[in-house]
Design a protein around this motif. Structure first.
Motif, short mmCIF file in Angstrom:
data_model
loop_
_atom_site.label_atom_id
_atom_site.label_comp_id
_atom_site.label_asym_id
_atom_site.label_seq_id
_atom_site.Cartn_x
_atom_site.Cartn_y
_atom_site.Cartn_z
N LEU A 5 1.13 -1.28 0.22
CA LEU A 5 -0.05 0.32 -0.01
C LEU A 5 0.68 0.97 0.33
CD1 LEU A 5 -2.85 -1.22 2.60
CD2 LEU A 5 -3.65 -0.51 -0.08
N PRO A 6 0.61 1.90 -1.01
CA PRO A 6 1.57 3.43 -0.67
C PRO A 6 1.20 4.62 1.16
CG PRO A 6 -0.44 3.94 -2.55
CD PRO A 6 -0.92 2.07 -1.59
N ALA A 226 -8.86 -0.37 1.89
CA ALA A 226 -7.59 0.78 2.16
C ALA A 226 -6.96 0.85 1.23
CB ALA A 226 -7.23 0.44 2.90
N ARG A 227 -6.49 2.08 0.15
CA ARG A 227 -5.69 2.30 -0.46
C ARG A 227 -4.72 2.99 -0.05
NH1 ARG A 227 -10.73 2.80 -3.50
NH2 ARG A 227 -11.15 4.97 -3.36
N PHE A 228 -4.52 3.64 1.20
CA PHE A 228 -2.99 4.51 1.49
C PHE A 228 -3.04 4.18 3.35
CE2 PHE A 228 -3.48 7.59 -1.99
CZ PHE A 228 -2.03 7.62 -1.45
N LEU A 229 -2.01 3.57 3.44
CA LEU A 229 -1.62 3.63 4.90
C LEU A 229 -1.35 5.31 5.29
CD1 LEU A 229 0.43 0.29 6.13
CD2 LEU A 229 -2.33 1.50 6.66
N LEU A 250 7.07 0.94 8.88
CA LEU A 250 5.40 1.01 7.28
C LEU A 250 7.08 1.04 6.02
CD1 LEU A 250 2.86 3.57 8.18
CD2 LEU A 250 2.95 1.24 8.96
N HIS A 251 6.84 0.78 6.06
CA HIS A 251 8.44 0.93 4.89
C HIS A 251 8.77 -0.63 5.01
CE1 HIS A 251 10.48 1.07 1.31
NE2 HIS A 251 11.46 1.10 1.71
N GLN A 252 9.38 -0.61 5.89
CA GLN A 252 9.83 -2.42 5.96
C GLN A 252 8.80 -3.21 6.41
OE1 GLN A 252 9.40 -4.99 8.92
NE2 GLN A 252 8.44 -2.96 10.17
N LEU A 253 7.41 -2.60 6.64
CA LEU A 253 6.55 -4.16 6.33
C LEU A 253 5.37 -4.23 5.31
CD1 LEU A 253 3.85 -4.85 9.09
CD2 LEU A 253 2.71 -2.94 9.13
#
Length: 255
Positions: A5-6, A226-229, A250-253
């Motif tokens: 997700l972006p 969801a399209r964004f976090l 969140l990036h590494q997730l």
């Protein structure tokens, strides 16, 4: 395999980190390429767009008050078009109205549904963002949030689910996400500190550094639509630290 997700970040989290230029620098330096705006940044849309473009940022969405929708919805839509933002969320109701009865929440849901249809005609989507007070049971046995969405009926009104506020309200976020799959379009990603009643920062902490199971929750947010976090912290003592930690986690997730 699903693409991650972006990631975006709510600019309100950085309100104490300096002026808007500094806030946007922090967003960019942390690694984000999207930012969620607040209503005041729609007032001078050309300035906001210029500052975003200078840093290679785009607006994933913006919060907008019910007062702005009622008083100047067409101006809001025009500002979104200028900035290149096609998603709005009404973030909360005024404090004096948060304990209102069932009729209030039914009327609000109907009103937001009307605005959602009107904005959709201009290419702008409208949703609602929750806190915990919408989980209060009203006199007819339903929660305020249920009444709001039920009264929006078949309108395109969507939901930006604030998962941590659901938890703060004593709800199971997985049940709510499952129930409203298809209405969810965005999720706020933040975290609750261990021993939140005695912790600083109003009991919040940087996402990934608290008690919430974000690997599971992020997957559930995606499954619900969801399209964004959107990373958020309601009261960080250090905005730069929050932004760095939120993006790194969140990036590494790879949500």
């Amino acid at each position: 395999m699903n693409q991650p997700l972006p990631l975006s970040v709510q600019i309100f989290s950085l309100r104490n980190a300096g002026n808007l230029d500094r806030q946007l620098d922090i967003v960019s330096e942390a690694g984000f390429r999207h930012v969620e705006l607040i209503g005041s940044l729609l007032d001078d849309a050309c300035m906001t767009r210029e500052k975003l473009e200078k840093r290679g940022l785009t607006a994933s969405s913006s919060h907008v008050s019910i007062a702005m929708l009622r008083d100047r919805v067409d101006e809001v839509a025009a500002a979104c078009t200028t900035i290149g933002c096609n998603q709005l969320f009404m973030p909360s109701v005024p404090p004096a109205e948060r304990n209102s009865g069932a009729d209030y929440w039914c009327a609000l849901g109907n009103e937001l549904g009307i605005f959602a249809r009107r904005l959709a005609d201009q290419g702008i989507a409208l949703g609602y963002h929750n806190h915990h007070w919408e989980l209060d049971i009203k006199e007819n046995g339903a929660t305020a949030l249920e009444l709001l969405f039920d009264s929006a009926q078949q309108s395109p009104l969507s939901w930006q689910v604030d998962v941590a506020w659901l938890v703060r309200g004593g709800a199971d976020p997985l049940q709510w996400l499952s129930r409203y799959t298809g209405r969810v379009v965005s999720a706020h990603a933040k975290d609750i500190a261990p021993n939140s009643e005695t912790a600083g920062e109003d009991g919040w902490t940087d996402v990934g550094h608290g008690v919430m199971d974000w690997p599971v929750l992020a997957a559930a947010c995606r499954a619900a639509g969801a399209r964004f976090l959107v990373a958020e912290h309601d009261n960080p003592s250090d905005g730069e630290r929050f932004a760095r930690n939120a993006f790194a986690y969140l990036h590494q997730l790879g949500a």
